[in-house]
Write an enzyme that holds these catalytic residues in place. Structure first.
Site, PDB file in Angstrom:
ATOM      1  N   TYR A  65      22.380  72.127  -5.012  1.00 48.08           N
ATOM      2  CA  TYR A  65      21.164  71.350  -5.262  1.00 48.08           C
ATOM      3  C   TYR A  65      20.180  71.454  -4.085  1.00 48.08           C
ATOM      4  O   TYR A  65      19.001  71.764  -4.264  1.00 48.08           O
ATOM      5  CB  TYR A  65      21.531  69.869  -5.511  1.00 48.08           C
TER       6      TYR A  65
ATOM      7  N   ASP B 115      20.287  68.033 -10.141  1.00 45.64           N
ATOM      8  CA  ASP B 115      21.049  66.832  -9.779  1.00 45.64           C
ATOM      9  C   ASP B 115      21.193  65.951 -11.019  1.00 45.64           C
ATOM     10  O   ASP B 115      20.858  66.381 -12.131  1.00 45.64           O
ATOM     11  CB  ASP B 115      20.358  66.076  -8.632  1.00 45.64           C
TER      12      ASP B 115
ATOM     13  N   GLU C 263      15.911  65.772   1.418  1.00 47.54           N
ATOM     14  CA  GLU C 263      16.891  65.978   0.352  1.00 47.54           C
ATOM     15  C   GLU C 263      18.281  65.507   0.772  1.00 47.54           C
ATOM     16  O   GLU C 263      19.031  64.984  -0.035  1.00 47.54           O
ATOM     17  CB  GLU C 263      16.934  67.447  -0.082  1.00 47.54           C
TER      18      GLU C 263
END
Ligand code: SF4
Length: 349
Positions: A120, A138, A37
């Site tokens: 996020y 996002d 991520e």
């Protein structure tokens, strides 16, 4: 804003019928989800894959990451850009080792408190790796939800983002939280595409999608125009001596902090200025020749660079580190902005 339970039902059915196989998705252990991520911020999935594989092979767990040398980290990150991310990644890994005995926490609030982990990423780790009903919102997810709901508010607004996050968390399906997060990401990345090109006919949500029904998907999401990029000009020196070139370490401040770079200076130009600058660095320039120019664009900033190739008679300033082109390739993390000039240091004198 209200979403119904039909959303996860339809999305999960679609996701279960086929999705991209990704290493961090096929094995959603917390460390893999976290590293992927962070890499995926500002970078496409396909570009991330080889970096992810290389990173995990070199630093397979949080302990290895916490103990890695800075040069190793920068080399592994070279080309991905936004280098601050990898510094934060290591700071967070050290904190995970010190505070949590090397176990990445599962609680959203503890994740959120780690360096470099925002809403996020905390939501992605909590839901994908630990099955918690936390949303990871996002740009892809904002696009899907604002189109689905026909929401014309500015997605740059924090309150809009918070409202969408809260609405999603109301419908998170317990037992499939990670897959629901993944399915939203997958739909945004492969079907509900940006710039007015969504594949609505293939979308599992099209029967309920306001943007599709009202034919306005190309107007959503609404984003306030970005600020214009600032432009900076740099004179870049390619200092050569005895088959080596000189690099130096950037400071801990600003863009590309702590990376290596070619010596450069803003707001001077021309061969005479290049020679004076080389003299100030103490390298006793024997010849100065104008090289190629290049432009490098960051999100908010543009660098316009002109290079000068300088044959040097002395090692000069202590800030300079002289390396062979091979050493540079193998051991030093250099930003892409400097790589525009790589042909010049690979040429034999
Ligand atoms: Fe996006 Fe079209 Fe699906 Fe609506 S129907 S969510 S606009 S792909």
């Amino acid at each position: 804003m209200e979403l119904t339970k039909k959303l996860p039902e339809k999305l999960l059915r679609w996701y279960d019928s086929g999705h991209r196989s990704l290493p961090w998705r096929d094995q959603p252990i917390p460390y893999y989800v976290w590293v992927s991520e962070i890499m995926l911020q500002q970078t496409r999935v396909e570009a991330v894959r080889p970096y992810f594989d290389r990173f995990i092979a070199a630093l397979p767990d949080v302990f290895a990451l916490a103990n890695a040398k800075e040069e190793t980290l920068l080399k592994l990150w070279e080309g991905l850009g936004y280098y601050r991310r990898v510094h934060y990644l290591q700071r967070a890994a050290k904190e995970v080792v010190d505070r949590y005995g090397g176990v990445i926490p599962s609680a959203y609030e503890q994740l959120r408190a780690l360096p470099g982990i925002g809403d996020y990423t905390a939501g992605a780790i909590a839901s994908i790796a630990y099955g918690a009903p936390r949303a990871a919102v996002d740009g892809n997810v904002l696009r899907v939800i604002t189109r689905l709901c026909g929401d014309f508010r500015d997605i740059g607004s924090l309150s809009v983002k918070r409202e969408i996050t809260a609405a999603l968390e109301q419908v998170y399906p317990i037992g499939r939280c990670g897959d629901f997060t993944q399915s939203l990401m997958e739909l945004g990345a492969t079907v509900c595409l940006p710039n007015g090109a969504p594949h609505c006919k293939e979308c599992p949500l099209h029967e309920d999608c306001i943007a599709y029904l009202q034919n306005c998907a190309d107007e959503l999401p609404v984003k306030k125009p970005k600020k214009e990029r600032q432009v900076f000009s740099y004179l870049v020196l390619i200092l050569k001596r005895d088959g080596k070139i000189a690099i130096r370490k950037r400071t801990a401040e600003g863009l590309l902090h702590r990376l290596w770079e070619l010596p450069n200076r803003a707001d001077i130009e021309g061969t005479a200025a290049a020679k004076t600058y080389a003299e100030e660095l103490g390298v006793m320039p024997k010849s100065v020749q104008c090289g190629r120019s290049a432009k490098h664009i960051f999100t908010h900033v543009e660098w316009r660079m002109t290079s000068y190739i300088v044959t040097c008679g002395a090692a000069g300033d202590k800030s300079l580190c002289w390396v062979t082109p091979k050493e540079l390739e193998e051991n030093y993390g250099l930003p892409s902005a400097c790589r525009h000039f790589s042909a010049a240091w690979q040429e034999k004198d």
